[in-house]
Design an enzyme around this catalytic site. Structure first.
Site, PDB file in Angstrom:
ATOM      1  N   MET A  78       0.848  -1.196   0.000  1.00 61.20           N
ATOM      2  CA  MET A  78       0.000   0.000   0.000  1.00 61.20           C
ATOM      3  C   MET A  78       0.880   1.242   0.000  1.00 61.20           C
ATOM      4  O   MET A  78       1.848   1.311   0.760  1.00 61.20           O
ATOM      5  CB  MET A  78      -0.904  -0.017   1.241  1.00 61.20           C
ATOM      6  CG  MET A  78      -1.859   1.149   1.327  1.00 61.20           C
ATOM      7  SD  MET A  78      -3.080   1.126  -0.012  1.00 61.20           S
ATOM      8  CE  MET A  78      -3.852   2.715   0.247  1.00 61.20           C
TER       9      MET A  78
ATOM     10  N   ASN B 195       1.026   4.271   1.094  1.00 58.14           N
ATOM     11  CA  ASN B 195       0.923   5.380   2.048  1.00 58.14           C
ATOM     12  C   ASN B 195       2.135   6.299   1.928  1.00 58.14           C
ATOM     13  O   ASN B 195       3.279   5.839   1.860  1.00 58.14           O
ATOM     14  CB  ASN B 195       0.860   4.824   3.478  1.00 58.14           C
ATOM     15  CG  ASN B 195      -0.167   3.721   3.609  1.00 58.14           C
ATOM     16  OD1 ASN B 195      -1.355   3.960   3.538  1.00 58.14           O
ATOM     17  ND2 ASN B 195       0.318   2.498   3.780  1.00 58.14           N
TER      18      ASN B 195
ATOM     19  N   GLU C 270       4.507   0.657  -6.191  1.00 62.60           N
ATOM     20  CA  GLU C 270       4.167   1.441  -5.004  1.00 62.60           C
ATOM     21  C   GLU C 270       4.983   2.730  -4.925  1.00 62.60           C
ATOM     22  O   GLU C 270       4.473   3.773  -4.491  1.00 62.60           O
ATOM     23  CB  GLU C 270       4.362   0.603  -3.738  1.00 62.60           C
ATOM     24  CG  GLU C 270       3.542  -0.691  -3.691  1.00 62.60           C
ATOM     25  CD  GLU C 270       2.040  -0.479  -3.872  1.00 62.60           C
ATOM     26  OE1 GLU C 270       1.543   0.645  -3.625  1.00 62.60           O
ATOM     27  OE2 GLU C 270       1.351  -1.432  -4.277  1.00 62.60           O
TER      28      GLU C 270
END
Length: 609
Positions: free
Chosen positions: A1, A3, A36
């Site tokens: 993910m 972030n 990512e």
């Protein structure tokens, strides 16, 4: 993910052990990390204006991930892999009525979850690849750079991207790209040959083959990518901008549309032309071969071509590839390295045919024999042993061929896999190379009954390998008896298997014609258990159901699935269930239409061989 400041990964997407991991996970880790990291620009620095334009995040991160890996690891030949995996997955979903445009209206959170799919990620990245090829990668990246700078720390729309690319290229990008983003589906080009020229006609492609007039109103801009014997480089400016057009001065000896498969469309050639390209395949790039195989398979499912045409083409490709192995004796060479992706598409297309016709024993046996004929020589030549100087793709090809030969009943491969498995279980870890664990475990689970099944399940429980649990789940899906199938299903829904991993085993069961019926029965009988474990994340549940159910090829099964979910709350996975129904109907129609002619071809091929 992705972030901003704390990127998180599952372990198999971030950790790789050179000594103990299967080599394919190096490719996976490199790509996922690049994807990512790309989100730091596409998603974090510049965020889409609303969820309807999710593709600006995911499509770009996907394309940039592949671009980065091609730069860092050119030996992986990732654009060939992209055509085999990403494009085909996107086109499979986008050939359904229940697909959706790349840019799709979104009203609530559950609708958001359902567009984290192959359209936003893989069709999005495929369309980016098509556009970058048309504009030129350098011009495209310059335009994208301007887009990022102009909207840094803010929100942007698709039109903002088109404006930046139009300025960089001097072309009206919005005018020719909007249908690709805002309309559902993609086209197939149907080719008609005349002396010195070809006619090309575009229409929407549906895997069910029953496009209605009102569904075929999109006019796509289609870069033709025409390459001939006399014109090695495609004409980047040549595009189809009407429903039908005649292309003149075409070399009748050899021509290929959609050179290197950069365009997001399929091409339906006259059968004789496809057969000729199979014979003269040395004129084709690796991407071209992959595209021709995939197109022929998809067109057969839709009823626009026949399975016999595909098998004839595969046979010609196999003869060329096997000859290459004997001639080169596995000496490193670019054509040999790149052939892994061609074999991968051949195996994928054959596996789909074998799956759909699995219930007809005569056809299933004929296809099994045909598969064995295709892979035997290459499997025997490439052998089991990895050499120190060997390149990455040769190792991947070895794993693919051994797995395929084992599933097709190649006696020597099965015996070798059994012997190596026995030595592995008694402590000789070197008996099974890390990249061959999946193939060896699969063969033994399929051939070795409860004893082998229990051994692989125990391996799952005690493995310290990063990728070991995922490999074991995929292998356990090859079980052949109902008692072991049910035991494996219970195991998947126990505390031993993480929620994020449950789909791995069920995908393998669904691909197993002996198991998919029992898998569906288990889901029905244990729906409360299935729903209870997976419904915490609707993306996980949606993926699980699609992967578990879309392999069927029976109208009765499609109705059974629809009836089961009719009175249930399907919010969050309702779109996926419609896609399952579409896929099964297409498979069932294909099976009914092609079964007899396919059996005739297999019998004739067998007698001529």
């Amino acid at each position: 993910m992705e972030n901003w400041g704390l990127i998180t990964y599952r372990t198999t997407a971030i950790l790789f052990d050179e000594q103990h991991s299967a080599a394919k996970y190096k490719n996976r880790v490199a790509y996922v990390v690049a994807h990512e990291l790309a989100h730091q620009w596409f998603g974090n620095l510049v965020t889409m204006d609303w969820w309807s334009e999710l593709w600006l995040n995911e499509g770009f991160a996907t394309w940039v991930g592949w671009l980065a890996i091609d730069h860092l690891y050119p030996e992986f030949q990732v654009w060939c892999q992209f055509v085999t995996e990403a494009m085909q997955t996107a086109q499979q979903l986008d050939s359904l009525r229940a697909s959706h445009p790349i840019e799709v209206p979104v009203k609530n959170a559950l609708e958001i979850d359902q567009i984290f799919d192959a359209i936003s990620y893989l069709k999005g990245s495929s369309v980016i690849r098509m556009l970058s090829n048309h504009l030129g990668v350098d011009v495209f990246i310059r335009g994208v750079s301007d887009y990022l700078k102009a909207h840094a720390h803010g929100n942007a729309t698709t039109n903002d991207l088109w404006a930046a690319l139009s300025k960089a290229s001097g072309k009206d990008v919005n005018a020719f790209m909007d249908p690709w983003i805002k309309k559902i589906g993609f086209p197939v080009l149907t080719v008609a040959e005349e002396p010195g020229q070809i006619g090309v006609r575009q229409s929407r492609f549906l895997s069910t083959g029953d496009v209605k007039e009102e569904e075929d109103d999109t006019l796509w801009w289609i870069p033709l990518g025409l390459r001939t014997s006399s014109r090695a480089e495609q004409d980047a400016a040549m595009a189809l901008t009407s429903k039908e057009e005649t292309v003149r001065d075409v070399d009748e000896g050899f021509y290929k549309l959609n050179s290197n498969q950069t365009g997001f469309y399929r091409v339906n050639y006259p059968p004789a032309r496809l057969a000729q390209m199979g014979v003269e395949n040395e004129k084709l790039s690796t991407e071209d071969k992959i595209g021709l195989i995939a197109d022929a398979g998809a067109l057969a499912v839709a009823g626009d071509a026949t399975t016999a045409s595909l098998l004839t083409f595969l046979s010609a490709l196999s003869h060329e590839t096997n000859h290459a192995y004997v001639k080169r004796k596995l000496r490193p060479s670019t054509p040999l390295i790149r052939s892994h992706s061609v074999w991968s598409q051949m195996v994928a297309s054959l596996s789909n045919i074998r799956s759909i016709f699995a219930e007809n024993n005569a056809v299933a046996n004929g296809l099994k024999k045909f598969t064995l004929e295709l892979v035997s020589q290459a499997t025997e030549t490439i052998g089991w042993d990895f050499k120190p100087e060997e390149d990455y793709l040769t190792g991947q090809l070895r794993a693919l061929l051994i797995s395929t030969a084992g599933s097709a009943g190649h006696t020597a491969t099965i015996n070798e896999a059994k012997g190596r498995f026995r030595r592995y279980l008694t402590g000789d870890s070197a008996a099974v190379h890390p990249s061959l664990r999946l193939a060896v475990f699969q063969i033994n689970v399929a051939e070795g009954g409860k004893e082998a099944y229990d051994s692989v399940k125990q391996e799952y429980l005690q493995t310290a390998s990063i990728d070991g649990k995922e490999i074991c789940l995929q292998a356990l899906g090859r079980v052949q008896t109902s008692d072991l199938i049910n035991d494996f299903m219970d195991f998947q829904f126990s505390n031993h298997v993480k929620v994020q991993d449950v789909h791995s085993g069920s995908m393998a069961l669904a691909a197993n014609s002996k198991a998919r019926g029992a898998l569906w029965q288990y889901i029905k009988d244990g729906w409360d258990k299935v729903y209870g474990k997976l419904s915490g994340n609707s993306v996980v549940l949606d993926r699980y159901l699609k992967n578990s159910l879309q392999q069927f090829a029976s109208h009765e099964k499609e109705k059974d699935i629809a009836t089961f979910f009719q009175n249930k709350d399907t919010k969050g996975f309702d779109r996926g269930l419609v896609q399952v129904s579409d896929t099964i109907r297409g498979n069932a129609n294909y099976k009914e239409r092609d079964e007899d002619s396919l059996l005739e071809w297999l019998k004739a091929h067998d007698s001529s061989g």
